[in-house]
Design a protein around this motif. Structure first.
Motif, PDB file in Angstrom:
ATOM      1  N   HIS A 226      35.024  29.258  -2.000  1.00 36.10           N
ATOM      2  CA  HIS A 226      36.326  29.017  -1.355  1.00 36.10           C
ATOM      3  C   HIS A 226      37.045  30.340  -1.129  1.00 36.10           C
ATOM      4  CE1 HIS A 226      36.790  24.530  -2.633  1.00 36.10           C
ATOM      5  NE2 HIS A 226      35.537  24.849  -2.462  1.00 36.10           N
ATOM      6  N   ARG A 227      37.051  31.163  -2.157  1.00 30.50           N
ATOM      7  CA  ARG A 227      37.791  32.431  -2.085  1.00 30.50           C
ATOM      8  C   ARG A 227      37.219  33.352  -1.019  1.00 30.50           C
ATOM      9  NH1 ARG A 227      41.087  34.974  -0.956  1.00 30.50           N
ATOM     10  NH2 ARG A 227      41.979  36.842  -1.905  1.00 30.50           N
ATOM     11  N   SER A 228      35.909  33.371  -0.887  1.00 30.08           N
ATOM     12  CA  SER A 228      35.288  34.236   0.131  1.00 30.08           C
ATOM     13  C   SER A 228      35.681  33.799   1.538  1.00 30.08           C
ATOM     14  CB  SER A 228      33.768  34.216  -0.019  1.00 30.08           C
ATOM     15  OG  SER A 228      33.371  34.833  -1.219  1.00 30.08           O
ATOM     16  N   VAL A 229      35.730  32.485   1.762  1.00 29.66           N
ATOM     17  CA  VAL A 229      36.130  31.982   3.076  1.00 29.66           C
ATOM     18  C   VAL A 229      37.573  32.379   3.373  1.00 29.66           C
ATOM     19  CG1 VAL A 229      36.533  29.922   4.474  1.00 29.66           C
ATOM     20  CG2 VAL A 229      34.501  30.067   3.012  1.00 29.66           C
ATOM     21  N   GLN A 230      38.452  32.190   2.397  1.00 31.44           N
ATOM     22  CA  GLN A 230      39.855  32.559   2.591  1.00 31.44           C
ATOM     23  C   GLN A 230      39.991  34.039   2.917  1.00 31.44           C
ATOM     24  OE1 GLN A 230      41.105  31.176  -1.270  1.00 31.44           O
ATOM     25  NE2 GLN A 230      42.042  29.313  -0.452  1.00 31.44           N
ATOM     26  N   LYS A 231      39.253  34.862   2.187  1.00 34.67           N
ATOM     27  CA  LYS A 231      39.320  36.311   2.384  1.00 34.67           C
ATOM     28  C   LYS A 231      38.784  36.711   3.753  1.00 34.67           C
ATOM     29  CE  LYS A 231      37.825  40.675   0.275  1.00 34.67           C
ATOM     30  NZ  LYS A 231      37.003  41.295  -0.798  1.00 34.67           N
ATOM     31  N   ARG A 232      37.659  36.133   4.139  1.00 38.87           N
ATOM     32  CA  ARG A 232      37.055  36.489   5.425  1.00 38.87           C
ATOM     33  C   ARG A 232      37.948  36.062   6.599  1.00 38.87           C
ATOM     34  NH1 ARG A 232      32.782  40.025   5.727  1.00 38.87           N
ATOM     35  NH2 ARG A 232      31.904  38.932   7.528  1.00 38.87           N
ATOM     36  N   GLY A 237      41.545  37.681  11.010  1.00 43.73           N
ATOM     37  CA  GLY A 237      42.848  37.621  11.653  1.00 43.73           C
ATOM     38  C   GLY A 237      43.406  39.009  11.909  1.00 43.73           C
ATOM     39  N   GLN A 238      43.255  39.903  10.920  1.00 42.62           N
ATOM     40  CA  GLN A 238      43.720  41.277  11.069  1.00 42.62           C
ATOM     41  C   GLN A 238      42.857  42.035  12.070  1.00 42.62           C
ATOM     42  OE1 GLN A 238      43.628  42.737   7.032  1.00 42.62           O
ATOM     43  NE2 GLN A 238      45.573  41.795   6.488  1.00 42.62           N
ATOM     44  N   SER A 244      49.702  36.036  13.295  1.00 40.46           N
ATOM     45  CA  SER A 244      49.839  35.108  12.173  1.00 40.46           C
ATOM     46  C   SER A 244      48.767  35.351  11.118  1.00 40.46           C
ATOM     47  CB  SER A 244      49.722  33.662  12.658  1.00 40.46           C
ATOM     48  OG  SER A 244      50.670  33.387  13.660  1.00 40.46           O
ATOM     49  N   HIS A 245      49.120  35.080   9.858  1.00 40.08           N
ATOM     50  CA  HIS A 245      48.124  35.122   8.788  1.00 40.08           C
ATOM     51  C   HIS A 245      47.172  33.945   8.970  1.00 40.08           C
ATOM     52  CE1 HIS A 245      46.311  35.559   4.834  1.00 40.08           C
ATOM     53  NE2 HIS A 245      46.553  34.269   4.625  1.00 40.08           N
ATOM     54  N   ILE A 246      45.880  34.196   8.878  1.00 41.07           N
ATOM     55  CA  ILE A 246      44.888  33.158   9.103  1.00 41.07           C
ATOM     56  C   ILE A 246      44.415  32.593   7.769  1.00 41.07           C
ATOM     57  CG2 ILE A 246      42.672  32.589  10.159  1.00 41.07           C
ATOM     58  CD1 ILE A 246      44.871  33.411  12.128  1.00 41.07           C
TER      59      ILE A 246
END
Length: 309
Positions: A226-232, A237-238, A244-246
């Motif tokens: 989960h954390r890797s998906v959120q980070k990627r 997005g950047q 917006s934050h993705i």
């Protein structure tokens, strides 16, 4: 609020341990939910010890209200307090089921109503900007396939991560996903989502471990976290210069918003999102009021203007 470090008496701890096993083996709740329940119950049990209680049968509605009041004084959010009381109600229901209690002292105690805020969504241009990823690196192909699928089918983060290759049917354009409460549903995926998932499957074997069933894997070859998906997603997005934050939920909400704006079919979107109650889907609706006013003016018999003679 950190749970007290004071050890729990066996008359408090042993029923909790049996409840945790019940959640795991019989209820089949997700590990995330199990951890939440355990954290909340251990915290409350510690507070009860400091209040002089040694057995769950001593807890009454007054004690439960005191626990809720303490949470509010400690600055707990309404949503967190609701989770705390929900876990306590479930635990007491378990004790009643086992014949250790005759009534649930937490039944009549409710958390303050939380304000339901609308999650922000991306507009269509921002989505297109985010998804213009055309790199040949297998991890970039994986990430675009993942983002296309989350936005294209409105999947939750946990649902996306838990997809196995065998859950896909490229020929029919369907995916079998397991949502909240272990409820299974089929969701369609087509267009760009289907195209990029197909591209990812062609390069997946260069990364995935030989016996790994997961559709989306990390660079180490196992199921992506989960954390890797959120980070990627945040990194893409950047990289794509999206203002917006993705986040995974933002892609899901954008799917819901854009589908509602295009189709006006709340019930269909409810089914696609896997919501049990339509009221949950309704928080995603922030349709243009002028559009609704126009529909009203055209449809309601008492709102129609008389034609000029």
């Amino acid at each position: 609020m950190k749970p007290p470090t004071i050890p729990l008496p066996s008359d408090l701890q042993n029923p909790l341990n049996r409840f945790y096993e019940y959640l795991r083996s019989e209820k089949g709740l997700s590990l995330h939910t199990q951890r939440n329940y355990k954290q909340q119950l251990e915290t409350m049990a510690g507070h009860l010890v400091t209040m002089g209680l040694k057995d769950w049968s001593q807890v009454d509605s007054t004690w439960v209200r005191q626990l809720a009041s303490k949470g509010m004084r400690d600055g707990m959010k309404a949503s967190s307090l609701a989770t705390r009381l929900s876990s306590l109600r479930s635990f007491f229901d378990f004790l009643i089921l086992r014949g250790q209690l005759t009534a649930n002292p937490a039944k009549g105690v409710s958390a303050p109503r939380k304000q339901r805020t609308l999650p922000k969504n991306l507009d269509v241009d921002e989505v297109n900007q985010l998804l213009e990823v055309n790199e040949d690196d297998p991890l970039a192909i994986r990430d675009r396939a993942l983002m296309e699928l989350m936005y294209g089918s409105g999947l939750r983060l946990a649902e996306t991560v838990s997809i196995d290759v065998r859950h896909l049917s490229l020929s029919s354009g369907e995916i079998r996903v397991v949502g909240k409460g272990d409820k299974e549903r089929k969701v369609p995926f087509s267009g760009m989502a289907r195209e990029w998932v197909t591209k990812w499957l062609k390069v997946r074997a260069s990364i995935a471990n030989a016996d790994e069933p997961a559709l989306f894997v990390s660079k180490l070859g196992g199921r992506i976290s989960h954390r890797s998906v959120q980070k990627r997603l945040a990194e893409w997005g950047q990289k794509q210069s999206v203002a917006s934050h993705i986040s995974p939920h933002k892609l899901r909400h954008s799917f819901a918003t854009h589908m509602l704006e295009s189709s006006q079919n709340l019930r269909a979107v409810q089914e696609l999102l896997g919501h049990e109650n339509i009221s949950t889907t309704q928080i995603y609706t922030h349709l243009d009021f002028q559009h609704l006013a126009d529909v009203y003016d055209k449809a309601h018999p008492r709102a129609k203007k008389k034609e000029e003679k």
